[in-house]
Design a protein around this motif. Structure first.
Motif, PDB file in Angstrom:
ATOM      1  N   ALA A 188       1.013  -1.275  -0.047  1.00  0.00           N
ATOM      2  CA  ALA A 188      -0.030   0.061   0.114  1.00  0.00           C
ATOM      3  C   ALA A 188       0.802   1.154  -0.068  1.00  0.00           C
ATOM      4  O   ALA A 188       1.970   1.266   0.368  1.00  0.00           O
ATOM      5  CB  ALA A 188      -0.857  -0.325   1.165  1.00  0.00           C
ATOM      6  N   TYR A 189       0.251   2.344  -0.532  1.00  0.00           N
ATOM      7  CA  TYR A 189       1.234   3.583  -0.809  1.00  0.00           C
ATOM      8  C   TYR A 189       0.478   4.564   0.136  1.00  0.00           C
ATOM      9  O   TYR A 189      -0.654   4.742   0.266  1.00  0.00           O
ATOM     10  CB  TYR A 189       1.252   3.953  -2.300  1.00  0.00           C
ATOM     11  N   ASP A 190       1.404   5.559   0.704  1.00  0.00           N
ATOM     12  CA  ASP A 190       1.241   6.234   1.486  1.00  0.00           C
ATOM     13  C   ASP A 190       1.794   7.748   1.462  1.00  0.00           C
ATOM     14  O   ASP A 190       2.954   7.649   1.097  1.00  0.00           O
ATOM     15  CB  ASP A 190       1.167   6.123   3.004  1.00  0.00           C
ATOM     16  N   ASN A 191       1.021   8.863   1.102  1.00  0.00           N
ATOM     17  CA  ASN A 191       1.897  10.067   0.646  1.00  0.00           C
ATOM     18  C   ASN A 191       2.561  10.734   1.774  1.00  0.00           C
ATOM     19  O   ASN A 191       3.421  11.647   1.625  1.00  0.00           O
ATOM     20  CB  ASN A 191       0.845  11.175  -0.041  1.00  0.00           C
ATOM     21  N   ASP A 192       2.142  10.672   2.888  1.00  0.00           N
ATOM     22  CA  ASP A 192       2.936  10.964   3.928  1.00  0.00           C
ATOM     23  C   ASP A 192       4.203  10.473   4.392  1.00  0.00           C
ATOM     24  O   ASP A 192       4.670   9.262   3.494  1.00  0.00           O
ATOM     25  CB  ASP A 192       2.187  10.621   5.432  1.00  0.00           C
ATOM     26  N   ILE A 193       5.212  10.724   5.138  1.00  0.00           N
ATOM     27  CA  ILE A 193       6.491  10.483   5.365  1.00  0.00           C
ATOM     28  C   ILE A 193       6.738   9.948   6.550  1.00  0.00           C
ATOM     29  O   ILE A 193       6.014  10.649   7.565  1.00  0.00           O
ATOM     30  CB  ILE A 193       7.553  11.439   4.641  1.00  0.00           C
ATOM     31  N   GLY A 194       8.003   9.306   7.039  1.00  0.00           N
ATOM     32  CA  GLY A 194       8.208   9.091   8.205  1.00  0.00           C
ATOM     33  C   GLY A 194       7.317   8.222   8.939  1.00  0.00           C
ATOM     34  O   GLY A 194       6.713   7.161   8.737  1.00  0.00           O
ATOM     35  N   GLU A 195       7.330   8.753  10.260  1.00  0.00           N
ATOM     36  CA  GLU A 195       6.119   7.875  11.207  1.00  0.00           C
ATOM     37  C   GLU A 195       4.886   7.735  10.809  1.00  0.00           C
ATOM     38  O   GLU A 195       4.095   6.999  10.891  1.00  0.00           O
ATOM     39  CB  GLU A 195       6.225   8.417  12.720  1.00  0.00           C
ATOM     40  N   ASN A 196       4.308   8.803  10.038  1.00  0.00           N
ATOM     41  CA  ASN A 196       3.060   8.970   9.536  1.00  0.00           C
ATOM     42  C   ASN A 196       2.860   8.103   8.292  1.00  0.00           C
ATOM     43  O   ASN A 196       1.561   7.938   8.057  1.00  0.00           O
ATOM     44  CB  ASN A 196       2.878  10.384   9.029  1.00  0.00           C
ATOM     45  N   ALA A 197       3.976   7.533   7.864  1.00  0.00           N
ATOM     46  CA  ALA A 197       3.795   6.528   6.633  1.00  0.00           C
ATOM     47  C   ALA A 197       3.522   4.938   7.083  1.00  0.00           C
ATOM     48  O   ALA A 197       3.719   4.261   6.345  1.00  0.00           O
ATOM     49  CB  ALA A 197       4.633   6.803   5.703  1.00  0.00           C
ATOM     50  N   GLU A 198       4.071   4.800   8.368  1.00  0.00           N
ATOM     51  CA  GLU A 198       3.988   3.414   8.965  1.00  0.00           C
ATOM     52  C   GLU A 198       2.524   2.826   9.090  1.00  0.00           C
ATOM     53  O   GLU A 198       1.495   3.632   9.421  1.00  0.00           O
ATOM     54  CB  GLU A 198       4.422   3.551  10.237  1.00  0.00           C
TER      55      GLU A 198
END
Length: 768
Positions: free
Chosen positions: A277-287
């Motif tokens: 799955a893909y999340d546009n957020d980065i770092g901890e927010n993309a876990e």
């Protein structure tokens, strides 16, 4: 002293006022009234001050004039200027008292100078008046632009947040001098996302910005002094605003269906594929965390924390014949979501995963994980033990062949029937752990095994017996009914109930025995005397037959012999002395046996060493015939060397060289050969007539010998030199002493010694 001032007005134009005496208060008040009340109140000037505008372009700027009241204009007074800057920055006309600035003044460097003035009578050299102190103030002009001292500016602001940052500029001009240091901020670049407050420099975010669209912004700020009026100076700075991430995006599957495969032979825990799955957020927010809906019992998904992939693993083994495909639904959601951002994560993203099971050629499968059989001991050969069964789980259903690994007691046929091949004895082995192997006939590589446990059941085939060897003694003077021994029994058979033994004397011992037995009914019995007094001389030993029966079905009875020794007890009636004597006797016997064994071993080793020594001394030589008889034909010379005195010795290496002899291709006549060798001897040996004569004689002897071998031979004779204290060891002179030696016995030794007989016989004839 009178002072003349240049007073600056509001417009910056200096006015020259007439000189006055500092002590005349009436004149001072008049000047104050002329300047105006607004100057008096706002400036608060003192009348002993001079004002000089900074950054004046004139090199001799006239500041003011000092004049004494006693100066009558006859040029007899001399004015002097003292203090910081006197002479270097400020100068005074000694005749007139005029003060000049000879350098540019910068208020930002120094805004106040304190000086002293003195009037001296040039005729007498004495001070006319005491020193008078005054100050020169540098008035400010707008000559410094605003500066941002903390640049470069960089701010990190959460996206979609109204947070603000502030920038501050400074102006070196005098804040009390008009608007020279009053700043006004403006935004040159950064609209429409940012705005700035003109007086404070606070930058505000004017609209919600999304980091996923743009994560950095450059903002250019301008600061102007004089509140932005014409002629104001300005300074600019750049501010890098970075948007930090907030968890405002949920992970989304880009694939609606994932296709995976798994072999039915894969063990549990096997990774069968990955989903992403893909999340546009980065770092901890993309876990993110993956899960399977409906709580599947066959598959599970775990998250790879480094790649944020979902790994599908096998939770339970699959069977192609039972189910050949699975369809599962996977979810994904963020691991860390703040409460105020939950509105962005209401619905989790889902996808489908289709798992196809691949058929494999599987090994046979037994119907049970293990088998437990029972059989009676002493069962005859070929007795049935049990049956195992295995089937091929594949569709072709291959026939199965069975075998037992490393067993000499059991065998199995192709139907899985286990039978005995040898008698079983529970007392030797009560359990047998077998491993039955099933092999497919169509594919012998497919093998499986199952444990089989065979318990051997007991039958009453062992009679009870004494639990130990009893060494029983009874005193000669023992009375009737005395307990002399307590006995017990053991049985190697296994009983369902507890063992129970019955003790009795044999029929003969019951009628004639001097002892009786009493069963304690607890698997023990006691032996008692049945008479008074025993005789060590007449009957030293009694043998009692004890019958022991068990409670097995059928019951078994054994006869055990108890040996009773008559003992000459001590005064206390103890048999311990007899026991100690027997113990010492047995120990003495054992010691004698051990000593005898050790002595025998020592004798054997001594005999072996003696034989080896005799064989070593009697070892025959390989050539017993080698001795004095062959000293004429086997020559051995050891060159001892004569040390420093041996200067006449010849070169042995040259004498032994065979190059000259190998050059001869054809056999020459004896005379020519003698001459040739004579010349060679002159070249390689010492110049000795005796030695040359010896060589020639030996050559002549070899050429005329009829028994000589039919090939060329080289005989080397070493010369020892002269002056050796050890004397000559050569056997060359032995022919004189050995002339009388008779070698006729060589003819009697057989054909092998014919050549030697011929050679030695011919040598004797030639010597004679």
């Amino acid at each position: 002293m009178n002072y003349c001032f240049l007073l600056p007005l509001m417009l910056g134009i200096p006015l020259i006022w007439p000189c006055f005496t500092a002590t005349e208060s009436s004149k001072t008040e008049e000047v104050k009234r002329q300047v105006g009340s607004h100057l008096r109140m706002k400036r608060g000037w003192m009348w002993n001050q001079f004002f000089v505008p900074e950054e004046m372009n004139k090199t001799d700027y006239h500041i003011g004039q000092l004049r004494s009241d006693l100066d009558n204009g006859n040029n007899s007074f001399q004015y002097k200027l003292l203090g910081a800057g006197a002479g270097s920055i400020f100068v005074i006309d000694e005749r007139t008292g005029d003060i000049y600035a000879i350098q540019k003044l910068d208020r930002e460097e120094r805004s106040l100078y304190t000086l002293r003035a003195q009037v001296i009578d040039s005729t007498t050299g004495r001070a006319v008046e005491p020193e008078s102190e005054f100050v020169i103030r540098v008035s400010d002009i707008n000559d410094n632009e605003p500066k941002f001292l903390d640049e470069p500016y960089e701010a990190i602001v959460p996206e979609m947040s109204p947070e603000v940052i502030q920038v501050t500029a400074t102006d070196a001009d005098d804040p009390a001098s008009g608007n020279n240091a009053r700043l006004l901020y403006s935004l040159l670049q950064g609209q429409p996302y940012f705005s700035i407050e003109p007086t404070t420099g606070v930058i505000r975010i004017s609209s919600k910005m999304d980091r996923e669209l743009q994560d950095e912004y450059w903002v250019i700020i301008q600061a102007k002094d004089m509140i932005g009026l014409p002629g104001a100076l300005s300074g600019t700075t750049s501010v890098l605003i970075k948007l930090s991430d907030v968890n405002d995006n949920k992970p989304i599957f880009k694939e609606r269906l994932y296709r995976l495969t798994v072999s039915e032979s894969a063990p549990t825990g096997t990774s069968i594929g990955r989903i992403m799955a893909y999340d546009n957020d980065i770092g901890e927010n993309a876990e993110m965390d993956y899960s399977i809906e409906d709580d599947s019992q066959t598959f599970d998904i775990i998250t790879n924390n480094e790649t944020q992939e979902g790994i599908v693993i096998l939770k339970k083994k699959v069977d192609f014949e039972h189910q050949n495909h699975y369809l599962i639904r996977a979810n994904v959601k963020n691991r860390h979501v703040a409460e105020h951002l939950m509105e962005y994560h209401v619905e989790a993203s889902t996808t489908f995963v289709r798992v196809q099971v691949e058929d494999e050629d599987e090994p046979p499968v037994f119907l049970l994980p293990y088998y437990l059989f029972e059989i009676l001991e002493e069962s005859p050969h070929g007795s049935f033990v049990g049956m195992v069964s295995a089937t091929d789980p594949d569709q072709r259903k291959s026939p199965i062949r069975y075998s037992i690994n490393r067993s000499k007691v059991f065998s199995i046929d192709d139907n899985g029937t286990i039978i005995t091949t040898n008698p079983l004895d529970r007392e030797i082995s009560a359990w047998y752990n077998l491993s039955i192997t099933a092999t497919e006939k169509y594919n012998v590589q497919q093998i499986s095994a199952v444990p089989v446990y065979v318990q051997v059941l007991n039958i009453n085939d062992h009679a009870p017996e004494f639990s130990e060897y009893y060494d029983t003694y009874v005193c000669e003077n023992a009375g009737s009914g005395q307990v002399i021994q307590t006995i017990s029994a053991v049985d190697r058979d296994e009983s369902v109930e507890d063992h129970h033994f019955y003790f009795n004397l044999s029929v003969e011992d019951t009628k004639n025995s001097s002892f009786i037995i009493i069963d304690n009914e607890d698997n023990t019995a006691v032996i008692l005397t049945n008479r008074t007094g025993f005789s060590l001389q007449e009957e030293p030993v009694f043998y009692i037959s004890v019958l022991i029966a068990d409670n097995g079905i059928p019951s078994l009875t054994s006869t055990n012999t108890l040996t009773v020794h008559i003992c000459d007890c001590d005064d206390y009636g103890s048999t311990q002395t007899c026991r100690d004597k027997d113990l010492l006797l047995s120990m003495g016997f054992r010691t004698e046996v051990i000593l005898a064994i050790l002595i025998s071993i020592m004798i054997i080793f001594g005999f072996i060493f003696l034989i080896l020594g005799l064989k070593q001394r009697r070892k025959p030589t390989l050539f017993p015939e080698k001795g004095e008889d062959f000293r004429e034909n086997i020559f051995r010379y050891d060159d001892e060397g004569g040390g420093e005195e041996d200067t006449e010795a010849f070169d042995i290496v040259q004498l032994r060289s065979s190059t000259i002899m190998r050059e001869r291709k054809t056999r020459k006549t004896a005379a020519a050969e003698i001459r040739s060798l004579y010349r060679q001897s002159l070249q390689v040996g010492p110049d000795s007539a005796i030695f040359r004569k010896f060589i020639l004689e030996k050559l002549e002897e070899a050429n005329t010998d009829p028994c000589a071998p039919p090939f060329d031979s080289l005989q080397t004779y070493a010369f020892e030199g002269t002056g050796s204290l050890a004397g000559s060891l050569s056997s060359l002179g032995s022919t004189v002493s050995d002339q009388d030696e008779n070698y006729d016995y060589l003819n009697e030794l057989g054909p092998r010694f014919k050549r030697l007989a011929c050679m030695f016989g011919s040598a004797l004839q030639s010597n004679n």
